[in-house]
Design an enzyme around this catalytic site. Structure first.
Site, PDB file in Angstrom:
ATOM      1  N   GLN A   5      12.744   9.403 -42.295  1.00 43.53           N
ATOM      2  CA  GLN A   5      11.147   9.088 -41.825  1.00 43.53           C
ATOM      3  C   GLN A   5      10.124   9.251 -43.102  1.00 43.53           C
ATOM      4  O   GLN A   5      10.058  10.193 -43.852  1.00 43.53           O
ATOM      5  CB  GLN A   5      10.685  10.370 -40.874  1.00 43.53           C
ATOM      6  CG  GLN A   5       9.744   9.869 -39.973  1.00 43.53           C
ATOM      7  CD  GLN A   5      10.512   9.481 -38.538  1.00 43.53           C
ATOM      8  OE1 GLN A   5      10.896  10.065 -37.955  1.00 43.53           O
ATOM      9  NE2 GLN A   5      10.097   8.143 -38.362  1.00 43.53           N
TER      10      GLN A   5
ATOM     11  N   THR B 286      12.949  16.371 -38.889  1.00 40.80           N
ATOM     12  CA  THR B 286      14.512  16.638 -38.573  1.00 40.80           C
ATOM     13  C   THR B 286      14.967  15.144 -37.906  1.00 40.80           C
ATOM     14  O   THR B 286      15.460  15.204 -36.762  1.00 40.80           O
ATOM     15  CB  THR B 286      14.668  17.849 -37.616  1.00 40.80           C
ATOM     16  OG1 THR B 286      13.880  19.025 -38.546  1.00 40.80           O
ATOM     17  CG2 THR B 286      16.174  18.059 -37.453  1.00 40.80           C
ATOM     18  N   HIS B 287      14.303  14.113 -38.312  1.00 39.94           N
ATOM     19  CA  HIS B 287      14.427  12.923 -37.697  1.00 39.94           C
ATOM     20  C   HIS B 287      15.803  12.097 -38.880  1.00 39.94           C
ATOM     21  O   HIS B 287      15.171  11.257 -39.366  1.00 39.94           O
ATOM     22  CB  HIS B 287      13.445  11.991 -37.485  1.00 39.94           C
ATOM     23  CG  HIS B 287      12.253  12.898 -36.653  1.00 39.94           C
ATOM     24  ND1 HIS B 287      10.927  12.328 -36.598  1.00 39.94           N
ATOM     25  CD2 HIS B 287      12.406  13.780 -35.800  1.00 39.94           C
ATOM     26  CE1 HIS B 287      10.429  13.107 -35.626  1.00 39.94           C
ATOM     27  NE2 HIS B 287      11.198  13.983 -35.207  1.00 39.94           N
ATOM     28  N   ASN B 288      16.691  12.705 -38.654  1.00 47.50           N
ATOM     29  CA  ASN B 288      17.946  12.251 -39.668  1.00 47.50           C
ATOM     30  C   ASN B 288      18.479  11.024 -38.569  1.00 47.50           C
ATOM     31  O   ASN B 288      18.958  11.305 -37.554  1.00 47.50           O
ATOM     32  CB  ASN B 288      18.877  13.128 -40.010  1.00 47.50           C
ATOM     33  CG  ASN B 288      18.143  14.398 -40.430  1.00 47.50           C
ATOM     34  OD1 ASN B 288      17.800  15.343 -39.668  1.00 47.50           O
ATOM     35  ND2 ASN B 288      18.191  14.632 -41.774  1.00 47.50           N
TER      36      ASN B 288
END
Lengths: 254, 589
Positions: free
Chosen positions: B347, B515-517
Site C-alpha cells: 500500500q 497490513t494490506h500485503n
C-alpha cells in the site's frame, strides 16, 4: 475507584477559559488533583520529594515498590535519564514521578525483556536501517549493556556518572547518544536510545496497571480519558468541545 | 513418525474470514469439512471484555493477537542485490494469529474495489494506450469483473452489517455517497456512523475544492443489527480501541461471532486449533493434492488426507504454503518466468498532519475503526492519473479510529522527541490535530516478489519466506502527489500548519504502515502470469483453491477485506455449483 469524579486539570483549564490559563496552574492543580502538586518544584527536588514523601491515599502503585531487574546503580542511572527525557514542569508530570522506572523494570524482568516474540536465530548481520532490529540482544540485555555504556561515556567525557551531572549536562550527554554521536563500547547508541525512549513513553502514557502513568497524570495532561470508552451518546455532544468526563484506567473499573 | 488420520472431503488451512465463510457456505453440501488453525481459540467473552480489552500496551504495542515472529517470520530486503535479514520483530505489518485471524483485530473498513481495479490492464490500455505501462510493471486484469463480483460484495456487506451510504445505486449517482463506486444493487445494510469534527471539516473542505466526500464504509455497526444469518450485532461504542483489538460489543464484524458459530452447527464440521499446517502433500504426478501435514501443540506430526484443500490463511502464509509444498512454479525475477511469489504488492500511502488552534477539538479518542469521511476523486480511474505521471491512485480521507496515547501523539515537525519542549508540544496538539491520509494503490513490479530464504528457518525447520520489496518510481510519485492533495485539503480545513508525509522511500519494514500485503498467488486468465484462475483454483493443482489478498494481481487504493470477503463467497459458489459437481479444472488453460 481513584478520582473518577474529579474534573481533569487540563479539561478544567479549558472549561474555565483563557483567563484561567494565566492563573498559577499549580494552585489550581492542588485544589483539584493533589497527585500532580509536585509540578511546581524543580525537577530534582520533585523527584526527591516523590521518593521521600508517603504516598497519597489510594495510590495503588505505591505498594509495589522494589526492583525486579535493575540493580541500585542502574536505578540511579534510569531515574537520572528519565528525569532528563521527561522532566516535571507545570505542563505535566516528570517520567520519574509518573513511575516510568517501575514500568521499565517490570517490562525488562518479564517476557518482553527476555525476548519473547523476538526472532533470535542467527546468523546475525548489521543490515540496512530498512531491515530493522538485528542485534543478538534481548531488550533486557540491550538496555543493561547500554546503561553501562552510557555511564562509562559520561565518566569519560564529563568525569561523572549521569546522576551526578546537572540537568543541562545530562541532556547534552543523552543528546549525543540519541544522535549516535556518542561512541559506546558495546551497543549502537541510537538503537539503545530508541529502545530506552520507547519504554519511557510506554510507561508514561500506558495504563497505570503497568506501574507507570501514576494517577493517570499523563493522560490528564493531554486530555485522553482512558477506559472503558463508551462514547456513542457523547460523540455529538462533545463535537468540537472539550470532553469533561472522568479519566479512568483499568484498575478503576476492574 | 507422522500419524495418519481419517480422510476428510474439504480441508481449510487457516480459520479467519475466508475459512469461516467457506465453512459456513459449504455446510449445505453435507461434505465432511475440517479447518486447521495454527493459533488458539478465542471469543468475545471472555477474551475481549472491558476493561482489560482496552489495553494499548498489551494489544497494540506487544501485539498479543498477532503472529509470534519468534516462531514464524520472514526475511526482508529492498532489492535482490541485498542479503535478506529476518524480520526479528513486528513492524510494518501485523498478520493475525488464532481463530478469526486478522478479522478479529482489523478496523472494519469495507470497500468494494472499483470496476477499473478489477480490469486495470484492459481499462488502462483502452484509455491511455499500452505505452503508458512501464516495462517493469505487471499490470493485470483479475479474470473476474466487478459485475461478476457485485452480488458477492453485497453478500459480504450484509454479513458484516456495513454502515455507509451508497453513491451509485443501479447506475444512479447519489450525492453524499461515493459517486465513483461501481453500480450497487442495494444500499448499505446500516446507515453511516456519526460524523466526527474531523470528518465534518474534511467534508466541507473537500466540497469547497470540488471533490465528492462520503462516509467511509464501516463494518462497525451504527445501530443494532441482525444479519441475514440471524447473527446479532451491538451498536458501536466509538471506544477508539478497534484496530489491534477485539470488540467487546460485537459491533465490529469478525468471523468469530458471525460465520463461525453457524459453521459450527454443522455436524460434519470440525475445527482443530493449535494445528500448524506444514505443507500440502501432492501425489506422484504433482498435479493432485492428497492432504496436508500438520503439527499440533505438543509437536506431534499428523498426515491429514483430504480430497480438496483450500489455503485460507493470511496472504503471506498462503504464498509460503505454496512454496513449501512445491505447488506452482516459483517466480524467477531474472528470467521473468514462474508465478508463485510474483507480484507481491503493498500500500503506497501518504498523507498530511493538520495542526489546528486550541479552540478546535477533534477528540480523536472518540473513534471507531472505520469511522471517517473520504473522497475517491483520486482513486482508480476517477481521474486522469497519466497527467500525474503514474498509474493508480488512492483513497483520501480523515479518519478517527482512536486516540491511543502511546502510539498517537502528533507534534509539528521540528519538535524534539523528548524534553520539556516535547512535552509542551504533545500537550498542546493532542486534542487539536487531524490526520488526512491517502491510502495509495501499489502496482506490481518485476523486482518485488516473494520466494524462500536460503539461510533462515522457522521453529519447524522450514525456510522462511523472503520478501524483496521496495516502493519504486510509480509508487513514490503517487505518494508524493496525493500527499500534496491531502495537504491542500488540510489547509482548506483551516489548519494553522500542515505537514505532508509519505511512507518511507526506500520502503522500511520498521514503522507500521499497513497490513494490506497482497499478491504472490495472483488470479488471472493466463497460467503464465497467474497462480490461480478466476475461481481462485490453482492452475497446476485443480483440487487446491487459494483465498485472500494474495490473489490480487495488484493492490488498489483501498482496504482489501471487502474484496477478500466477496471473493470467499464467490469461491464458495464456484465450489458448490461447479467444482463439487464435477471436480477438475474449472477453466481450460
Amino acid at each position: 475507584m481513584g478520582d473518577d469524579k474529579s474534573v481533569d486539570r487540563r479539561g478544567f483549564l479549558k472549561v474555565a477559559g483563557a483567563g484561567a490559563a494565566l492563573a498559577p496552574a499549580t494552585a489550581l492543580a492542588q485544589k483539584i488533583d493533589p497527585p500532580v502538586q509536585t509540578h511546581e518544584a524543580p525537577a530534582r527536588a520533585a523527584m526527591d520529594h516523590a521518593m521521600a514523601m508517603p504516598a497519597p491515599a489510594a495510590a495503588k502503585h505505591d505498594s509495589l515498590d522494589g526492583w525486579l531487574f535493575f540493580n541500585p546503580d542502574e536505578v540511579s542511572f534510569v531515574k537520572a535519564a528519565l528525569d532528563t527525557l521527561i522532566p516535571a514542569d507545570p505542563t505535566g508530570p516528570g517520567a520519574v514521578e509518573a513511575g516510568c522506572a517501575t514500568y521499565m523494570d517490570r517490562q525488562l524482568s518479564g517476557a518482553y525483556g527476555r525476548g519473547a516474540r523476538l526472532y533470535m536465530q542467527g546468523p546475525f548481520a548489521e543490515g540496512t536501517p530498512q531491515q530493522g532490529y538485528q542485534l543478538p540482544l534481548t531488550p533486557a540485555d540491550l538496555i543493561r549493556a547500554g546503561i553501562a555504556d552510557v555511564e562509562a561515556y559520561a565518566l569519560a567525557t564529563r568525569k561523572a556518572r549521569l546522576r551526578d551531572l546537572d540537568a543541562a549536562t545530562r541532556a547534552a550527554v543523552l543528546t549525543e547518544v540519541d544522535q549516535g554521536k556518542a561512541q559506546l563500547a558495546h551497543v549502537p547508541a541510537g538503537i539503545w536510545f530508541n529502545q530506552f525512549l520507547n519504554l519511557t513513553m510506554e510507561g508514561y502514557f500506558g495504563d497505570p496497571i503497568y506501574g507507570g502513568n501514576k494517577d493517570k497524570a499523563a493522560w490528564k495532561m493531554i486530555g485522553f480519558p482512558g477506559v472503558p470508552a463508551m462514547y456513542a451518546d457523547m460523540i455529538d455532544e462533545f463535537r468540537n468541545k472539550p470532553y469533561t468526563g472522568a479519566t479512568r484506567g483499568i484498575q478503576d473499573i476492574a | 513418525m507422522a500419524t495418519q488420520l481419517k480422510p476428510v472431503d474439504v480441508l481449510l488451512v487457516g480459520y479467519g474470514w475466508t475459512g469461516g465463510i467457506l465453512a459456513k457456505e459449504l455446510a449445505s453440501t453435507g461434505l465432511k469439512i475440517l479447518a486447521l488453525e495454527r493459533g488458539g481459540p478465542r471469543d468475545t467473552s471472555p477474551d475481549f471484555l472491558e476493561p482489560s480489552k482496552d489495553d494499548e500496551i498489551r494489544f497494540a504495542v506487544r501485539h498479543e493477537l498477532m503472529q509470534d515472529v519468534s516462531r514464524e517470520t520472514l526475511t526482508f530486503r529492498n532489492d535482490s542485490k541485498q542479503t535478506a535479514l529476518p524480520m526479528r520483530q513486528l513492524g510494518s505489518f501485523l498478520p493475525g494469529n488464532g481463530v478469526g485471524g486478522a478479522g478479529v483485530h482489523w478496523n472494519g473498513v469495507t470497500w468494494r474495489f472499483s470496476p477499473w481495479d478489477h480490469e486495470a490492464h484492459t481499462r488502462t490500455v483502452e484509455k491511455y494506450g499500452a505505452k503508458i505501462i512501464p516495462e517493469d510493471m505487471h499490470l493485470q486484469d483479475w479474470g473476474v469483473s466487478y459485475d461478476e463480483l457485485e452480488p458477492y460484495y453485497d453478500k459480504f456487506e450484509k454479513t458484516c452489517g456495513v454502515s455507509g451510504k451508497a453513491g451509485n445505486l443501479k447506475g444512479q449517482k447519489i450525492d453524499g455517497g461515493n459517486v465513483f463506486e461501481g453500480a450497487r444493487t442495494n444500499e448499505y445494510p446500516n446507515p453511516p456512523l456519526k460524523q466526527t469534527q474531523a470528518g465534518a471539516m474534511f467534508d466541507k473542505a473537500a466540497r469547497n475544492l470540488g471533490y465528492h466526500p462520503f462516509p467511509a464504509p464501516a463494518s462497525n455497526a451504527s445501530q443494532p443489527y441482525v444479519n441475514p444469518d440471524g447473527i446479532a450485532y451491538g451498536q458501536c461504542h466509538y471506544c477508539g480501541f478497534c484496530e489491534r483489538f477485539g470488540c467487546e460489543a460485537n459491533a465490529k464484524a469478525s468471523p468469530h461471532f458471525t460465520v463461525m458459530p453457524i459453521a459450527a452447527k454443522n455436524p460434519n464440521f470440525e475445527l482443530r486449533t493449535n494445528a500448524a499446517v506444514q505443507k500440502v502433500l501432492l501425489d506422484s504426478t504433482g498435479k493432485k493434492a492428497i492432504g496436508v501435514v500438520y503439527i499440533d501443540a505438543r509437536g506431534r506430526e499428523f498426515i491429514q488426507p483430504a480430497d480438496l484443500v483450500v489455503l485460507s490463511a493470511f496472504a503471506l502464509g498462503n504464498v509460503a504454503l505454496l512454496l513449501w509444498s512445491g505447488i506452482g512454479k516459483p517466480y524467477d525475477p531474472v528470467t521473468h518466468t514462474g508465478v508463485v511469489g510474483r507480484s507481491y504488492a503493498y500500500q503506497a500511502s501518504s498523507g498530511a498532519t493538520a495542526f489546528f488552534d486550541e479552540k478546535t477539538y477533534f477528540n480523536n479518542f472518540m473513534g471507531a475503526g472505520a469511522l471517517g469521511t473520504n473522497i475517491d476523486d483520486f482513486n482508480g480511474d476517477s481521474y486522469d492519473f497519466a497527467k500525474y505521471g503514474f498509474i493508480g491512485g488512492g483513497g483520501i480521507g480523515a479518519s478517527t479510529s482512536g486516540g491511543r496515547p502511546i502510539q498517537g501523539r502528533p507534534t509539528p515537525p521540528g519538535t524534539p522527541r523528548w524534553g520539556l519542549d516535547w512535552k509542551k508540544a504533545t500537550a498542546r496538539h493532542y486534542l487539536h490535530t487531524a490526520n488526512i491520509s491517502n491510502q495509495g494503490s501499489n502496482m506490481a513490479h518485476r523486482a518485488n516478489y516473494l520466494d524462500l530464504d536460503p539461510t533462515y528457518r522457522d521453529i519447524y525447520g522450514r525456510p522462511l519466506m523472503r520478501m524483496t520489496f521496495n516502493f519504486l518510481d510509480n509508487e513514490a510519485k503517487l505518494m508524493k502527489s496525493l500527499a500534496d492533495v491531502c495537504a491542500t485539503i488540510g489547509k482548506e480545513m483551516g489548519a494553522e500548519r500542515v505537514d505532508a508525509r509519505t511512507n518511507p522511500v526506500p520502503y522500511s519494514i520498521v514503522p507500521y504502515q499497513s497490513t494490506h500485503n497482497t499478491g504472490g498467488a495472483v488470479m488471472g486468465d493466463d497460467p503464465r502470469t497467474s497462480v490461480v484462475n478466476k475461481y481462485c483454483q490453482v492452475w497446476d493443482v485443480p483440487n487446491v483453491f487459494v483465498t485472500g489478498a494474495c490473489v490480487f494481481p495488484q493492490n488498489a487504493g483501498k482496504n482489501p477485506t471487502g474484496t477478500v470477503g466477496a471473493l470467499a463467497y464467490w469461491i464458495a459458489d464456484a465450489l458448490k455449483d461447479k467444482y463439487l459437481k464435477s471436480p477438475g479444472a474449472l477453466v481450460r488453460a
